[in-house]
Scaffold this active site. Sequence first.
Site: not given
Ligand code: PGA
Length: 252
Positions: A213, A96, A172, A9-11, A166, A234-235, A94
């Site tokens: 994470s 966010e 993050g 997930n590149w956000k 999640e 994500g990251g 998600h």
């Molecule tokens: P993260 O994000 O790996 O940066 O913690 C995961 C996500 O939000 O899908």
Amino acid sequence: MRKPMVAGNWKMNKTVADAVTLVNELLPELKAQTAVDRVLCPPFTALYSVSGLLKDSGIGCGAQDLFWEAKGAFTGEVAPDMVAELGKYVIIGHSERRTYFGETDESVNKKVLAALAAGLTPIVCVGETLEENQGGKTEAVVTRQVNAGLSGISAADAEKIVIAYEPVWAIGTGLAATGPDANKVIAEYIRKPYAALYGEAAAQAIRVLYGGSVKGSNAAEFFGQPDIDGALVGGASLKKADFMEIVNAAAK
Ligand code: PGA
């Protein structure tokens, strides 16, 4: 047996140029790792370019959201068919989006049903906040998100969806859940209510990912758990070496 899946997930990261660079870096190794279902979810602006590069590679492409209406006067939104033209997957709900953009269990449910109707595989995110976790509300929150967010799915579609657990406090932050804790939430608060909705066979067929994470150094702890079928990353999906470490760990 459920095939492992690792989705990036590149956000809100990567211009088209940066996305193309990363995909070209990833392609040789990612293409070869066929033991894992690999999915890349770039921002909408890069979806066309990325989907073109991934064509016939065996690597899936997905969006990070969609709107449930088919077309019309909805400025700024993207319809299910528009996503389906370019990808096979879509992340829905998600945290966010729930936190910053007013996503609710009801809107998640409308989006899941619209995605399935368009032939997409939804990757539906659920998870409790730190406050909910510390208040002993994880079970109530996650089962509510499953029951409300995933209601009304047809029997044929019930085995197709992907769920990502999640915990919001782990996203993050560098503070991942432990493998056994995440496994317990998935087995007890996700697969169990899903079985009550759609039967044990569907609950055992669907893939449930862990997200929050995940990195190369902790991926194996999650993938070694019986109810965790992969990761939503994500990251660590933004750099080739980091992402490949996780994908390779899922293949073991
Ligand atoms: P993260 O994000 O790996 O940066 O913690 C995961 C996500 O939000 O899908």
